[in-house]
Enzyme design. Structure first.
Site, mmCIF file in Angstrom:
data_model
loop_
_atom_site.group_PDB
_atom_site.id
_atom_site.type_symbol
_atom_site.label_atom_id
_atom_site.label_comp_id
_atom_site.label_asym_id
_atom_site.label_seq_id
_atom_site.Cartn_x
_atom_site.Cartn_y
_atom_site.Cartn_z
ATOM 1 N N THR A 176 3.450 -60.880 21.837
ATOM 2 C CA THR A 176 4.169 -60.285 20.720
ATOM 3 C C THR A 176 3.239 -60.181 19.503
ATOM 4 O OG1 THR A 176 6.257 -61.172 21.465
ATOM 5 C CG2 THR A 176 6.015 -60.974 19.103
ATOM 6 N N ARG A 204 17.853 -57.979 28.595
ATOM 7 C CA ARG A 204 17.407 -59.221 27.944
ATOM 8 C C ARG A 204 16.762 -58.928 26.577
ATOM 9 N NH1 ARG A 204 12.424 -61.496 25.795
ATOM 10 N NH2 ARG A 204 12.680 -63.742 25.847
ATOM 11 N N VAL A 205 17.173 -59.662 25.577
ATOM 12 C CA VAL A 205 16.565 -59.536 24.253
ATOM 13 C C VAL A 205 16.055 -60.914 23.830
ATOM 14 C CG1 VAL A 205 16.975 -58.953 21.832
ATOM 15 C CG2 VAL A 205 18.127 -57.653 23.622
ATOM 16 N N GLY A 206 14.856 -60.954 23.282
ATOM 17 C CA GLY A 206 14.276 -62.226 22.844
ATOM 18 C C GLY A 206 14.556 -62.509 21.385
ATOM 19 N N ASP A 207 13.771 -63.399 20.836
ATOM 20 C CA ASP A 207 13.978 -63.833 19.449
ATOM 21 C C ASP A 207 13.422 -62.858 18.417
ATOM 22 O OD1 ASP A 207 11.411 -64.553 20.576
ATOM 23 O OD2 ASP A 207 10.993 -65.600 18.693
ATOM 24 N N GLY A 228 6.704 -66.758 21.063
ATOM 25 C CA GLY A 228 6.925 -67.874 21.974
ATOM 26 C C GLY A 228 8.031 -67.576 22.953
HETATM 27 N N1 ASP Z 1 9.092 -64.134 21.705
HETATM 28 C C1 ASP Z 1 8.950 -62.994 22.568
HETATM 29 C C2 ASP Z 1 10.206 -62.823 23.399
HETATM 30 O O1 ASP Z 1 10.733 -63.809 23.851
HETATM 31 C C3 ASP Z 1 7.784 -63.079 23.481
HETATM 32 C C4 ASP Z 1 6.469 -63.459 22.874
HETATM 33 O O2 ASP Z 1 6.385 -63.966 21.768
HETATM 34 O O3 ASP Z 1 5.443 -63.236 23.514
HETATM 35 O O4 ASP Z 1 10.605 -61.702 23.624
#
Ligand code: ASP
Length: 315
Positions: A176, A204-207, A228
């Site tokens: 990211t 799916r959605v991340g942070d 992360g």
């Molecule tokens: N935090 C991002 C997610 O979970 C992935 C990443 O930071 O590499 O989508």
């Protein structure tokens, strides 16, 4: 001259040292430097922190090296679903997009959501309709094709595995991207953009696009962009937790960020890191992984571009 400061990251999912070649390390550092320079230029010319973080993230999105924009990883169905968010610490305005395909610079779309819609968060087909209305052109899928990332997907596409930048096998992982900045007017901003995780499915959605989890900015406390294991960062409400520790507990920027990354998020099983800045121009960049692609520059001239731990943990 009033102070300015900018920090950027390209993800905490760095290649393990054994797999990093000198040439690749140089490529990563050059890409970080280019993005840092673009953001710094805006600040030097008395531009806003919002413009600086958007420009820096755009540069990282345009690089195939990072998991965002052009370099976004493949989903379970072989597409690219990108998430991004931006927040203005002065006004607490924010804009987010998730599950978008074909947009070259998702960070700009998130900024348009913030500035040109009545909403904070648009997702999927609706976000793309909004993009069309704003005059965005869709890139052909070829634009996002990358052989390494394609092979990375091939190895797990028939399984139920979702591959994060930061887990299991480290080769071929990408991160990211994000930026935080303080401008010479005393305002801070944060921006984050990602392709999420390889082989992700079910929307799916991340942070990253979630305000308070992967991205947060408030002039009273700090501007934060995370990278992360998203599921843990959501549950830890990481970016806002850093802000809360400063606001309610009186911790310094460095103490608050360290407490969250080296203690709280680790305790619930999360790996990753963050970059943060406050209105005094302090910067911190803690991570609990082997490395984090990162760089910063201050108006004092101090500048660092780094990948692994040895150079510094926090500044
Ligand atoms: N935090 C991002 C997610 O979970 C992935 C990443 O930071 O590499 O989508």
């Amino acid at each position: 001259m009033n102070k300015y400061a900018i920090a950027i990251h390209g993800g905490a999912g760095t290649l393990v040292k054994g797999l990093m070649t000198q040439a690749l390390e140089t490529d990563y550092k050059n890409a970080l430097q280019t993005a840092l320079d673009a953001g710094s230029r805006v600040l030097e010319e008395k531009g806003t922190s919002l413009d600086a973080v958007e420009v820096a993230v755009k540069m990282l999105e345009n690089s195939p090296l990072f998991n965002a924009g052009k370099g976004a990883v493949f989903t379970h169905t072989g597409t690219h679903e990108m998430d991004a968010a931006i927040m203005d610490g002065k006004t607490l305005q924010a804009g987010s997009v998730s599950l978008i395909t074909g947009i070259k610079n998702p960070i700009s779309l998130s900024r348009d959501v913030m500035e040109k819609s009545d909403h904070v968060f648009l997702a999927g087909g609706g976000a793309l309709q909004f993009a069309e209305k704003q005059g965005y052109k869709l890139e052909h899928a070829d634009y996002f094709y990358d052989e390494v990332r394609y092979q990375q997907w091939q190895t797990i596409k028939d399984s139920d595995t979702f591959q994060l930048d930061h887990s299991v096998k480290k080769e071929g992982k990408f991160g990211t991207v994000g930026a935080v900045a303080l401008d010479s007017h005393g305002n801070i901003a944060a921006a984050t953009s990602t392709g999420g995780m390889t082989n992700k499915k079910w929307g799916r959605v991340g942070d990253s696009p979630m305000i308070g989890a992967g991205t947060y900015a408030n002039n009273k406390t700090c501007a934060v962009s995370c990278t992360g294991s998203g599921e843990f960062f959501i549950r830890g409400v990481v970016a806002y937790d850093v802000s809360c520790l400063i606001e309610y507990k009186g911790l310094s920027l460095e103490e608050a960020a360290k407490e969250v990354i080296q203690n709280r998020i680790l305790k619930i099983g999360g790996d990753g890191g963050l970059i943060a800045v406050d209105t005094k121009g302090n910067i911190t960049m803690p991570f609990n992984t082997e490395g984090m692609y990162r760089a910063f520059k201050k108006s004092s001239g101090e500048t660092v571009v780094s990948i692994y731990k040895e150079s510094f943990d926090t500044i």
